[in-house]
Design an enzyme around this catalytic site. Structure first.
Site, mmCIF file in Angstrom:
data_model
loop_
_atom_site.group_PDB
_atom_site.id
_atom_site.type_symbol
_atom_site.label_atom_id
_atom_site.label_comp_id
_atom_site.label_asym_id
_atom_site.label_seq_id
_atom_site.Cartn_x
_atom_site.Cartn_y
_atom_site.Cartn_z
ATOM 1 C CB SER A 41 -0.864 -0.055 1.265
ATOM 2 O OG SER A 41 -2.064 0.624 1.087
ATOM 3 N N GLY A 49 -3.323 -0.347 -3.619
ATOM 4 C CA GLY A 49 -2.040 0.139 -3.123
ATOM 5 C C GLY A 49 -1.539 1.419 -3.766
ATOM 6 N NE ARG A 51 -2.600 4.500 1.047
ATOM 7 C CZ ARG A 51 -2.202 4.240 2.293
ATOM 8 N NH1 ARG A 51 -2.154 5.193 3.170
ATOM 9 N NH2 ARG A 51 -1.819 3.017 2.636
ATOM 10 N NE ARG A 87 -2.024 5.580 6.901
ATOM 11 C CZ ARG A 87 -1.031 6.196 6.311
ATOM 12 N NH1 ARG A 87 -0.870 7.494 6.459
ATOM 13 N NH2 ARG A 87 -0.179 5.535 5.557
ATOM 14 C CE1 TYR A 96 1.046 0.813 9.098
ATOM 15 C CE2 TYR A 96 -0.454 2.667 8.910
ATOM 16 C CZ TYR A 96 -0.241 1.313 9.036
ATOM 17 O OH TYR A 96 -1.309 0.468 9.096
ATOM 18 C CB CYS A 107 -1.679 9.060 28.646
ATOM 19 S SG CYS A 107 -2.602 10.199 29.630
ATOM 20 C CE1 TYR A 125 -6.630 0.605 4.800
ATOM 21 C CE2 TYR A 125 -5.565 2.249 3.399
ATOM 22 C CZ TYR A 125 -6.171 1.015 3.557
ATOM 23 O OH TYR A 125 -6.318 0.191 2.474
HETATM 24 N N1 LLP Z 1 -6.475 -5.078 -1.750
HETATM 25 C C1 LLP Z 1 -5.913 -5.790 -0.749
HETATM 26 C C2 LLP Z 1 -5.854 -7.231 -0.846
HETATM 27 C C3 LLP Z 1 -5.408 -5.123 0.370
HETATM 28 O O1 LLP Z 1 -4.853 -5.839 1.351
HETATM 29 C C4 LLP Z 1 -5.485 -3.719 0.445
HETATM 30 C C5 LLP Z 1 -4.962 -3.010 1.606
HETATM 31 C C6 LLP Z 1 -6.075 -3.025 -0.616
HETATM 32 C C7 LLP Z 1 -6.558 -3.735 -1.705
HETATM 33 C C8 LLP Z 1 -6.237 -1.530 -0.628
HETATM 34 O O2 LLP Z 1 -5.029 -0.866 -0.573
HETATM 35 P P1 LLP Z 1 -5.018 0.720 -0.810
HETATM 36 O O3 LLP Z 1 -5.398 0.973 -2.257
HETATM 37 O O4 LLP Z 1 -5.991 1.316 0.113
HETATM 38 O O5 LLP Z 1 -3.611 1.125 -0.499
HETATM 39 N N2 LLP Z 1 -3.354 0.616 7.248
HETATM 40 C C9 LLP Z 1 -2.343 0.857 6.245
HETATM 41 C C10 LLP Z 1 -2.696 0.273 4.929
HETATM 42 C C11 LLP Z 1 -3.018 -1.207 5.015
HETATM 43 C C12 LLP Z 1 -3.478 -1.710 3.717
HETATM 44 C C13 LLP Z 1 -4.100 -3.049 3.867
HETATM 45 N N3 LLP Z 1 -4.520 -3.609 2.618
HETATM 46 C C14 LLP Z 1 -2.113 2.364 6.114
HETATM 47 O O6 LLP Z 1 -2.737 3.119 6.842
HETATM 48 O O7 LLP Z 1 -1.279 2.805 5.329
#
Ligand code: LLP
Length: 451
Positions: A222, A260, A305, A346, A350, A377, A407
């Site tokens: 991602s 991603g 995202r 985040r 991260y 805290c 997220y």
């Molecule tokens: N497809 C699958 C199989 C995934 O695991 C994910 C994200 C997506 C699509 C969507 O990814 P996006 O387009 O949103 O990047 N919490 C982390 C990101 C974790 C992503 C998990 N999987 C953050 O805040 O950066």
């Protein structure tokens, strides 16, 4: 006080950097407006902290993906942010929907989302969860382990059919934070192509009565900007596709390249637009399929995202301002707001970068380099590590942080019994609370006391 080398004091601290904000965001006499509404007026109604969701922007980004990837199926990844309203917008804009838990599935079904256009992910789906998804008529279940294949076989034995994709690990080192990279070998997702597990999973699913194998699935991680990771992954997954057709005489009709796609959190980030991504990805797949002599599968992608991230900002009220003397004599201005790591984990998790702006007034004060922190805290409770704010920033000011659609609410917590903020959709001068603020009663409802 110096921030990171790339951060320079803005000439006009009031100006918005357009690519960090949703499309209808603008400053009017120093006040931030989104969806035709002045945020100071909006928060007078809904209070802070609040997530403000620009509906027009969300729909425009969803539509841009659908149009650019017109020959693909575009699944909005609900894990980024999901609510009943958002699921309906996704359907209305002609996208499919990815869920990764039973509760996300519940939201989708409650929104009336067509089950056949839902994909269901997860590395540890239980028998009960899988049965519910199959019974609901979910369009594709993305399997992630041999245990899960067995569970699906037992469900199919009762006369049900499950449409399945197999998540494979392409062995790619994606250039992103370690915790959000998912295609290298040493992590929990997928079947390894290199070890032969992916091929074995295909064989098992093909042999199982009641399981219909649609194709292979690969998601490399991602917040990725560089298409070379997608290219390497597509090449390895298509090589597996070719091996399947040669050795098992089966042409898998579909392939999912995951999500991603990165977005801009600071002026340093320069993401590709959907049209550019579509051109690059289609070229890679076309070229590889031609080289391997196999037909092109129907492709799908799963952006989360890149659709909801820039569509939301978070509005906070400044509570305290503290100037802290650092070694060497520099001073850092700590601006504490009324939220923090409970509404945006985040930065802490991260080391993510964010920016922010004063949202309630203009100011001619010289900019100071500030750190925006929350009220939890925990010393690591930082929302924006470094940003220039007017030197007269003070309690009662509103600050808005862009790019918080993905997220943030979906990973929000009740740390310190924080009440998770509402999501307020704005459009054409009208605000609608699509997720209300939690109340203390909501929290106490799960506390059974000392029985
Ligand atoms: N497809 C699958 C199989 C995934 O695991 C994910 C994200 C997506 C699509 C969507 O990814 P996006 O387009 O949103 O990047 N919490 C982390 C990101 C974790 C992503 C998990 N999987 C953050 O805040 O950066």
């Amino acid at each position: 006080m110096r921030g990171p080398a790339w951060l320079t004091a803005p000439e006009d601290p009031d100006a918005l950097v357009p690519h960090l904000w949703s499309q209808t965001a603008r400053k009017v006499d120093g006040e931030l407006h989104v969806g035709g509404l002045a945020l100071p007026e909006l928060v007078a109604e809904v209070n802070t902290p609040a997530y403000v969701l620009d509906e027009e922007d969300f729909r425009a980004r969803a539509c841009a993906f659908r149009e650019a990837f017109s020959s693909y199926d575009v699944f909005y990844a609900g894990k980024a942010f999901l609510s009943i309203a958002v699921a309906r917008w996704v359907a209305e804009e002609g996208l499919s929907l990815d869920v990764c838990s039973n509760s996300e599935l519940t939201v989708a079904l409650r929104a009336g989302f067509e089950p056949a256009r839902i994909g269901y992910h997860g590395n540890n789906k239980t028998l009960i969860e899988l049965r519910r998804a199959v019974e609901a008529g979910v369009g594709r279940i993305v399997v992630d382990s041999f245990d899960e294949i067995e569970r699906l076989e037992s469900i199919a034995a009762a006369g049900l059919t499950a449409r399945v994709m197999i998540r494979v690990t392409a062995g790619v080192e994606a250039h992103t934070h370690e915790y959000i990279a998912t295609a290298h070998e040493d992590q929990k997702f997928g079947f390894s192509i290199t070890s032969g597990d992916a091929f074995e999973a295909v064989r098992r699913v093909l042999a199982a009565p009641g399981l219909e194998l649609l194709g292979l699935h690969s998601h490399i991680g991602s917040q990725i900007f560089d298409s070379s990771g997608f290219e390497v992954a597509a090449r390895r997954v298509l090589a597996l596709q070719a091996r399947i057709s040669e050795e098992l005489a089966v042409t898998l009709p579909e392939m999912d390249l995951g999500g991603g796609f990165g977005i801009a959190y600071t002026t340093q980030d320069d993401p590709a637009d959907p049209a550019q991504l579509a051109t690059e990805m289609s070229k890679i797949v076309e070229h590889e399929c031609r080289a391997l002599g196999i037909p092109e599968p129907r492709l799908s992608i799963e952006p989360g995202r890149a659709i909801v991230g820039p569509a939301m900002c978070t509005v906070y009220t400044v509570g305290t301002v503290k100037r802290v003397q650092l070694d060497g004599g520099a001073v850092r201005t700590y601006v504490s707001v009324d939220g923090g790591m409970s509404d945006n984990i985040r930065t802490a998790l991260y080391d993510a970068d964010y920016s922010c702006t004063l949202a309630s007034r203009g100011s001619d004060a010289a900019p100071v380099l500030a750190r925006v922190v929350g009220k939890h805290c925990e010393a690591g409770d930082i929302v924006v590590k470094d940003e220039f704010l007017p030197g007269d920033v003070r309690p009662g000011d509103l600050l808005a942080v862009p790019g918080t659609g993905a997220y943030c609410r979906s990973m929000a917590s009740n740390y310190n019994h924080a009440l998770r903020p509402p999501v307020v959709a704005v459009r054409d001068g009208v605000a609608r609370v699509v997720v209300r603020r939690e109340t203390e009663d909501d929290l106490l409802a799960t506390d059974m006391g000392d029985q």
